[in-house]
Design an enzyme around this catalytic site. Structure first.
Site: not given
Lengths: 227, 206
Positions: A1, A87, A222
């Site tokens: 997000t 990430e 993730n």
């Protein structure tokens, strides 16, 4: 997000502020991709509190365009930080699509390249896999082919440091450069910042997207996000 | 494996000092929503009273919109972007796909801050984190109460950095930038921005 907020001490009328933020977002946060996924929560908001006591800035004010430009560049700086995080990303990649017939086509092609998982894997592995870039251009969801002429397209990797040659041509006027200097390609792809340049040769419009590579770390993070 | 070595992004991209806009104060706490005890709740306040503040926003175009997104849209529509004096943000739970209860939680967050600043429809709310889980409102309520009762607000660099940290989820570094500009007219002003985001990133906001 993606969440973000920008605050300023200028007094800016709310409609003018919305105009500035929308203009900025269309050229910054809406031009980034880490993984091609869109959240249910993405929000950028901006507050102007007028602590700098000057007449309120409206869309007719002389300062309006100047502040709008500064907010746009500021938004781009912030948006690029999100891509640099990515990430586990190890590379910051600017995808520059130029000389398109239409701006929207340039943006769609830039986004298609930026979202390609295989392009992103190749960037991580420092593999000059220009075929994947062409493939992503080819499946970009263009409304028509006015911006895309296979005989005019040029694709290059561009170094962001002072090393030479600055630009390594991969495809020239639609012709793949089969004797590509792999050593130089590896040098450019080893840089933490690099550019993929696509010259469509069908017009004058230009769009940029900022993306990153896809690393093992991304999968690690993730793979168990909820736990 | 030829991939690049790990880069110390925190050292490269996180500022060590900064000048911030006049009339804003910020606070952050660890409310307990994040399991690791990190900062996860922040409030930004406008304390300038010489001008009725203006606000604007852009939101996800995802068809499923989280409760805080819908709540912010309602507030901005009803106020026409005027008189927004606070933003409350939590991380760890996105309060998304949580139905009517999630809407109540988002409205509750707004009301709790509005009550503290004695104003109605004056607060915007954002959440980020896991989708499809109910927000721990007991922790959020206590966190908001602590922020105001203990007056944790400040406008120094550390406080701005902490609120930037409080909105992070899997981010490897907080994203905080601030710049002072001089307009052609000679007027000086400041822009400060912070963002979070690392994954699920390809926004198309409108």
């Amino acid at each position: 997000t993606l969440l973000g907020y920008i605050v300023t001490d200028l007094p800016i009328q709310s409609q003018a502020l919305q105009n500035m933020l929308t203009h900025s977002t269309d050229r910054s946060f809406n031009c980034i991709s880490v993984d091609g996924d869109m959240s249910t929560n993405d929000t950028i908001c901006m507050i102007a509190n007028g602590a700098v006591e000057i007449p309120e800035i409206t869309q007719k004010s002389s300062e309006f365009e100047e502040v709008k430009q500064q907010v746009t560049e500021f938004g781009q700086r912030l948006a690029k930080l999100v891509v640099r995080d990515g990430e586990g990303a190890t590379k910051f990649v600017t995808v520059n699509v130029k000389n398109a017939y239409q701006f929207q086509d340039a943006k769609i092609i830039a986004e298609s390249i930026s979202n390609s998982m295989l392009v992103k894997c190749a960037l991580y592995g420092q593999d000059a896999n220009w075929g994947r870039i062409l493939c992503a251009i080819g499946y970009a969801k263009l409304g028509n082919l006015r911006s895309l002429d296979t005989d005019k397209i040029n694709v290059s990797f561009v170094a962001t440091d002072d090393s030479q040659p600055h630009e390594l041509k991969l495809v020239v006027n639609g012709v793949p450069q089969l004797n590509i200097d792999e050593e130089r390609a590896s040098e450019i792809l080893a840089l933490p910042d690099l550019e993929v340049s696509v010259d469509l040769g069908t017009g004058t419009e230009e769009a940029q997207f900022w993306t990153c590579d896809l690393s093992h770390e991304y999968v690690t993070i993730n793979g168990d996000y909820r736990s | 494996q030829k991939a690049s070595k790990a880069i110390d992004k925190y050292a490269l991209y996180v500022p060590k000092t900064g000048v911030f806009p006049k009339g804003f104060k910020v606070a952050a706490v660890a409310s307990g929503v994040k399991k690791n005890g990190n900062l996860d709740l922040g409030v930004l306040l406008n304390v300038n009273k010489s001008y009725e503040s203006s606000a604007a926003a852009v939101f996800t175009t995802n068809k499923f919109q989280a409760a805080p997104v819908l709540t912010c849209k309602r507030i901005l529509k009803s106020t026409n972007g005027k008189g927004i004096n606070a933003i409350v943000v939590n991380s760890g739970c996105a309060n998304s796909v949580t139905g009517e209860l999630g809407m109540k939680d988002a409205e509750n967050m707004v009301n709790l801050v509005d009550k503290e600043i004695n104003s109605k429809n004056s607060t915007l709310v954002m959440s980020t984190g896991v989708i499809g889980q109910r927000l721990s409102m007991d922790k959020i309520s206590k966190g908001i109460e602590d922020i105001f009762k203990q007056n944790k607000f400040n406008n120094d660099f550390e406080s701005w950095l902490n609120i930037a940290k409080s909105i992070c989820t899997t981010d490897t570094f907080p994203k905080l930038i601030t710049s002072t500009f001089t307009l052609t007219s000679g007027v000086k002003y400041t822009l400060t921005g912070m963002a979070k985001g690392a994954g699920m990133i390809c926004p198309n906001m409108a």
